[in-house]
Design a protein around this motif. Sequence first.
Motif, PDB file in Angstrom:
ATOM      1  N   ASN A   1      -0.934  16.991   0.502  1.00  0.00           N
ATOM      2  CA  ASN A   1      -2.376  17.284   0.444  1.00  0.00           C
ATOM      3  C   ASN A   1      -2.853  18.202   1.566  1.00  0.00           C
ATOM      4  O   ASN A   1      -3.805  18.949   1.387  1.00  0.00           O
ATOM      5  CB  ASN A   1      -3.200  15.991   0.486  1.00  0.00           C
ATOM      6  N   ALA A   2      -2.213  18.134   2.706  1.00  0.00           N
ATOM      7  CA  ALA A   2      -2.663  18.927   3.856  1.00  0.00           C
ATOM      8  C   ALA A   2      -2.014  20.311   3.901  1.00  0.00           C
ATOM      9  O   ALA A   2      -2.289  21.091   4.800  1.00  0.00           O
ATOM     10  CB  ALA A   2      -2.380  18.167   5.149  1.00  0.00           C
TER      11      ALA A   2
ATOM     12  N   ARG B   1      11.998   7.188   5.780  1.00  0.00           N
ATOM     13  CA  ARG B   1      10.872   7.072   6.712  1.00  0.00           C
ATOM     14  C   ARG B   1      11.342   7.097   8.162  1.00  0.00           C
ATOM     15  O   ARG B   1      10.790   7.811   8.983  1.00  0.00           O
ATOM     16  CB  ARG B   1      10.083   5.773   6.441  1.00  0.00           C
TER      17      ARG B   1
ATOM     18  N   TYR C   1       7.552   9.931  -1.100  1.00  0.00           N
ATOM     19  CA  TYR C   1       6.195   9.623  -0.626  1.00  0.00           C
ATOM     20  C   TYR C   1       5.100  10.482  -1.235  1.00  0.00           C
ATOM     21  O   TYR C   1       3.933  10.301  -0.889  1.00  0.00           O
ATOM     22  CB  TYR C   1       6.137   9.688   0.909  1.00  0.00           C
TER      23      TYR C   1
ATOM     24  N   ARG D   1      11.738  12.318   2.061  1.00  0.00           N
ATOM     25  CA  ARG D   1      10.341  11.943   2.327  1.00  0.00           C
ATOM     26  C   ARG D   1       9.411  12.527   1.276  1.00  0.00           C
ATOM     27  O   ARG D   1       8.457  11.886   0.849  1.00  0.00           O
ATOM     28  CB  ARG D   1       9.909  12.450   3.705  1.00  0.00           C
TER      29      ARG D   1
ATOM     30  N   ILE E   1      15.384   3.674   0.175  1.00  0.00           N
ATOM     31  CA  ILE E   1      14.253   4.606   0.220  1.00  0.00           C
ATOM     32  C   ILE E   1      13.629   4.632   1.609  1.00  0.00           C
ATOM     33  O   ILE E   1      13.305   5.684   2.148  1.00  0.00           O
ATOM     34  CB  ILE E   1      13.210   4.236  -0.861  1.00  0.00           C
ATOM     35  N   ASP E   2      13.470   3.458   2.220  1.00  0.00           N
ATOM     36  CA  ASP E   2      12.796   3.407   3.526  1.00  0.00           C
ATOM     37  C   ASP E   2      13.592   4.122   4.624  1.00  0.00           C
ATOM     38  O   ASP E   2      13.029   4.467   5.667  1.00  0.00           O
ATOM     39  CB  ASP E   2      12.502   1.956   3.925  1.00  0.00           C
TER      40      ASP E   2
ATOM     41  N   ARG F   1       2.447  10.412  -6.022  1.00  0.00           N
ATOM     42  CA  ARG F   1       1.092  10.395  -6.586  1.00  0.00           C
ATOM     43  C   ARG F   1       0.538  11.798  -6.825  1.00  0.00           C
ATOM     44  O   ARG F   1      -0.399  11.977  -7.579  1.00  0.00           O
ATOM     45  CB  ARG F   1       0.126   9.625  -5.658  1.00  0.00           C
TER      46      ARG F   1
ATOM     47  N   SER G   1       6.979  17.725   3.942  1.00  0.00           N
ATOM     48  CA  SER G   1       7.569  16.631   4.703  1.00  0.00           C
ATOM     49  C   SER G   1       6.892  16.512   6.065  1.00  0.00           C
ATOM     50  O   SER G   1       6.693  15.415   6.586  1.00  0.00           O
ATOM     51  CB  SER G   1       9.066  16.901   4.871  1.00  0.00           C
ATOM     52  N   ASP G   2       6.507  17.640   6.599  1.00  0.00           N
ATOM     53  CA  ASP G   2       5.958  17.717   7.934  1.00  0.00           C
ATOM     54  C   ASP G   2       4.487  17.293   7.968  1.00  0.00           C
ATOM     55  O   ASP G   2       4.076  16.462   8.782  1.00  0.00           O
ATOM     56  CB  ASP G   2       6.091  19.182   8.376  1.00  0.00           C
ATOM     57  N   ARG G   3       3.696  17.851   7.047  1.00  0.00           N
ATOM     58  CA  ARG G   3       2.246  17.652   7.108  1.00  0.00           C
ATOM     59  C   ARG G   3       1.701  16.861   5.926  1.00  0.00           C
ATOM     60  O   ARG G   3       0.539  16.455   5.932  1.00  0.00           O
ATOM     61  CB  ARG G   3       1.540  19.015   7.111  1.00  0.00           C
ATOM     62  N   GLY G   4       2.522  16.632   4.918  1.00  0.00           N
ATOM     63  CA  GLY G   4       2.052  15.968   3.703  1.00  0.00           C
ATOM     64  C   GLY G   4       1.606  16.988   2.679  1.00  0.00           C
ATOM     65  O   GLY G   4       1.145  18.075   3.028  1.00  0.00           O
TER      66      GLY G   4
END
Lengths: 193, 193
Positions: B23-24, B162, B104, B100, B158-159, B107, B18-21
């Motif tokens: 992938n990261a 964000r 988000y 989040r 959902i939003d 994918r 949630s913090d960095r995504g």
Amino acid sequence: VRPETSRRLLLAAVDAFSDRGYNATTTREIAERAEMSSAALYVHYRSKAELLFEISRTGHEAVLRKVERALDGPTAPPERVQRFVEAFVSWHARNHVLARVIQYELRAIPPERFGEIRELRKRFDHLITGELERGIATRDFAVADVRTTALAILSLGIDVARWYTSHAEMPPEQLGAAYGVLVLGMTRGPALT
Amino acid sequence: VRPETSRRLLLAAVDAFSDRGYNATTTREIAERAEMSSAALYVHYRSKAELLFEISRTGHEAVLRKVERALDGPTAPPERVQRFVEAFVSWHARNHVLARVIQYELRAIPPERFGEIRELRKRFDHLITGELERGIATRDFAVADVRTTALAILSLGIDVARWYTSHAEMPPEQLGAAYGVLVLGMTRGPALT
């Protein structure tokens, strides 16, 4: 007017950030996508954060111009709100790749640059709040909580960037028109039944 | 019931993603947040993707249970839609950190696992579509395009993930109630004026 190489880097960064997220993208990957060296990238942008800021600024300015143009004409509050929503929503659908970056990477913008983006974002809030207040004054709208309604209207448009894809069923303008009607419903207040 | 260490890893992964995504974030970072070794992490989860899948599945199931419970009682379509929105929106506000990740990072879910998440997501769509259709049949609602309206209703909820923060002005339940009223407006169709 932006020099061609600078522009190519921006576009490559938009794709990379939208695809993998800002934190997971390196400047090297951006340079590669732009078919340039990392050294060449640093000629144009001091850092990855500087690229993000530039993308965010130009993106926010583009959608702001679009909604301002949409409001340039109609005078009746319901039509103005409808036009605002059509413009805001269709921009987020058509530019969903860019929109994902400007809407979901706000936390990564350098603090010393964030003020400028916050001011741009406030203008959307200010525009839609003004339209709602005008419609309440003319009794076109029955909105109990202007702030929450303004938030919900912007939120609906922003979330389009999350789910919209290039092969979505509805073209951007058609989606904008459908959402414009839904939002008008929102402005009519709770049912009396 | 989940063993304590497994649960601790899930919570650490939720925070990190949630913090960095997704992938990261590395598995090493997740293990560190959970105050465990990477080796200990792999005892419980084969991969970072497996952790994400588990978070996504349990998150979707939690919000699904909440909306199903909200629908267990009222019979009139407007009240049912209102209850659905209240539950869906307040869940996304209260659990914005988890939300989040589930909203988000879709994918990044491994393709062979995505079917299960897609089926869970379809149930929300199915639920709200059913409620809208019922309300059209009883003439409580005047909805021109059920599909787009259902999409917009879910999108609004959902939003929330964000923009909602723990220091947001409105408590989750109050936001849910306000959104419930706004959505009822949406179901009333375009103004006749």
